[in-house]
Design an enzyme around this catalytic site. Structure first.
Site, PDB file in Angstrom:
ATOM      1  N   ASP A 187     -11.028  -8.238 -18.051  1.00 18.10           N
ATOM      2  CA  ASP A 187      -9.117  -8.984 -17.258  1.00 18.10           C
ATOM      3  C   ASP A 187      -8.055  -8.544 -18.320  1.00 18.10           C
ATOM      4  OD1 ASP A 187      -6.712  -8.704 -16.059  1.00 18.10           O
ATOM      5  OD2 ASP A 187      -6.374 -10.666 -15.463  1.00 18.10           O
ATOM      6  N   HIS A 335      -4.565  -2.818  -6.656  1.00 19.15           N
ATOM      7  CA  HIS A 335      -3.633  -3.550  -7.421  1.00 19.15           C
ATOM      8  C   HIS A 335      -3.203  -2.517  -8.913  1.00 19.15           C
ATOM      9  CE1 HIS A 335      -1.695  -6.409  -9.182  1.00 19.15           C
ATOM     10  NE2 HIS A 335      -3.155  -6.571 -10.744  1.00 19.15           N
TER      11      HIS A 335
END
Ligand code: N7H
Length: 484
Positions: A187, A335
């Site tokens: 991330d 996403h």
């Protein structure tokens, strides 16, 4: 182009560069003795608030230490403070300015819950909703013990002026999972660059990018008091966002969402559906996210992971979608393609008006051996910054992730309209309805196999949320802590 001069000493550090966080304590509180709180905050807390200037200095020290294999000088602690609308109501007398419509509405308002398809607050953490929250302290540091002792020290400084309503410590994941969220994906790869703060890595050839692929944005998208993006031009400055009062300058809105992740359920779902579709399970997971677990984007590694790309900041964000018009490499619903469509809509200037700076951290323990259904609460303390919650966070959630028709106007190679489906990570359907996404199986480099992924339940579940204003350090010292 003339770059804006940011007041780095006055802007709270988590907003633009992120506080250095291996551990982060979130302390949600209400004020029980207003004048005492104001006095103690002005006298004993403001001097400890970490600014962007300090946070970026520490970033440089850490990076330098890593590059030259030196032990990092430290430890680095961070402290930031924000207020909800209830908090601002308390701190200011009646007739205070309305700071922003979504902020004043609040994350727990039924209209917010309705437009975002959020679960009703009856399903949120009971301790989080028992009393209205006035503010939050963010306290970051290198380990749990020191973050806890810093938190204890802060509470002592505030005497009995506040009551802690809910607190929780987020932590980076251990060992090789450091930097990865609980589903296993790296991330914090892609963040907007900030003009006046982020330096272009190729100033001659790519002056409007920080690292390759990282668009430089005008700071008014994230901090009040500076030019924002021009809605018609991705590069030129636009007007500064409206401020209801001059003291909003150098402040920002923060969205907090405690998102529980159902990790064993996610893994089982991916394994079952990969088997059904006859594809590798890592590829199916990557098609749901748009990147491989190591960070390589599908646009650059469509069928097989390429860990070297994932680990290379010069390559892991340097891609676009326009050259993938039939979602052969990356599904429209993945996403990252939903959350930041780059050139996918044909109007980049408009897309750049819906960006956020993310500054979250995982929470909860690792999955235990034998934990085949979630037994422990774990997930992401999602935090993001912007100057318009409606146009930025809420827009991404509502108009992109929760909207099965986005991106609109997409066609099949031979003709026929495509409904991309929901963002399979964060998308929420109305009334707990099942979600779906188009084309989990890749037709790359060619092919016409039509597949759909039906997703009966959510793997990311909202359990608490709040909207805050993170004022400038000057506003904290003056208007917000002045006694009447
Ligand atoms: Fe997302 N994930 O693990 O699947 N996110 N996210 N996110 N997210 C990103 O590029 C994840 C959430 C954005 O610039 C990556 O840094 C999870 C919310 C945006 O190309 C991964 C949760 C919102 C981007 C994840 C979660 C966003 C982004 C790739 C919740 C806003 C940048 C790494 C538990 C509404 C896209 C990276 C770009 C990236 C995941 C939440 C938005 C792996 C698990 C609530 C804008």
């Amino acid at each position: 182009m003339h770059q804006p001069m940011l007041d780095l000493a006055d802007i709270q550090g988590d907003i633009l560069v992120g506080l250095q966080k291996y551990y982060e304590s979130f302390i949600f509180f209400n004020v029980i003795d207003l004048n005492y709180f104001k006095r103690l905050t002005a006298q004993r807390v403001c001097e400890r608030i970490t600014s962007v200037g300090q946070a970026s200095h520490w970033d440089l020290v850490i990076q330098h230490g890593k590059r030259s294999n030196l032990p990092t000088l430290g430890p680095f602690y961070g402290l930031n403070l924000g207020f909800t609308r209830h908090g601002i109501d308390q701190l200011m007398t009646a007739g205070r300015p309305q700071l922003g419509s979504a902020f004043e509405r609040g994350a727990d308002h039924q209209d917010t819950i309705r437009i975002l398809n959020d679960p009703p607050i009856s399903r949120w953490l009971a301790a989080f909703i028992a009393d209205p929250i006035d503010g939050v302290f963010l306290i970051t540091g290198p380990d749990r013990a020191s973050v806890m002792s810093q938190s204890g020290d802060l509470l002592r400084r505030l005497g009995g002026s506040i009551r802690v309503l809910y607190s929780e410590i987020g932590q980076v994941r251990p060992g090789r999972e450091r930097g990865h969220e609980h589903f296993g994906f790296l991330d914090g790869v892609s963040q907007p660059g900030i003009r006046g703060l982020t330096r272009p890595s190729k100033p001659i050839y790519r002056p409007d990018e920080g690292l390759p692929g990282q668009d430089l944005l005008w700071p008014g998208e994230f901090v009040f008091g500076y030019p924002g993006q021009d809605p018609n031009d991705p590069v030129k400055p636009g007007k500064a966002p409206d401020m209801a009062a001059p003291w909003m300058k150098n402040g920002s809105f923060m969205v907090f969402r405690r998102l529980e992740q159902k990790v064993p359920e996610f893994r089982k779902f991916v394994a079952e559906h990969a088997a059904r579709l006859g594809m590798d399970r890592e590829l199916l997971a990557a098609r749901m996210v748009g990147r491989w677990k190591g960070g390589a984007p599908l646009e650059r590694a469509p069928l097989r992971d390429d860990p070297a790309i994932g680990a290379d900041p010069n390559r892991n964000n340097d891609f676009a979608y326009a050259d993938d018009p039939f979602q052969r490499k990356c599904p429209y619903a993945a996403h990252i393609r939903k959350a930041y469509p780059r050139d996918d809509t044909g109007n980049e200037a408009e897309v750049l008006r819906h960006r956020i700076i993310r500054a979250g951290i995982p929470f909860g323990p690792e999955v235990e051996p034998g934990e085949t259904t979630t037994r422990h609460s774990r997930g992401l303390m999602f935090v993001c910054y912007q100057t318009s919650i409606e146009r930025q966070f809420e827009y991404i959630q509502r108009r992109y992730a929760d909207n099965p028709d986005f991106a609109t106007g997409k066609m099949r190679p031979g003709g026929g309209a495509v409904t991309p489906g929901y963002d399979p990570v964060i998308g929420q359907a109305p009334g707990d309805e099942a979600r779906y996404m188009d084309e989990p199986y890749p037709n790359y480099p060619a092919g016409t196999r039509r597949t759909t992924l039906d997703i009966p339940s959510e793997f990311v579940v909202l359990t608490a949320a709040a909207y805050f204003f993170m004022p400038s350090i000057t506003a904290l010292r003056t208007v917000l802590t002045r006694s009447f």
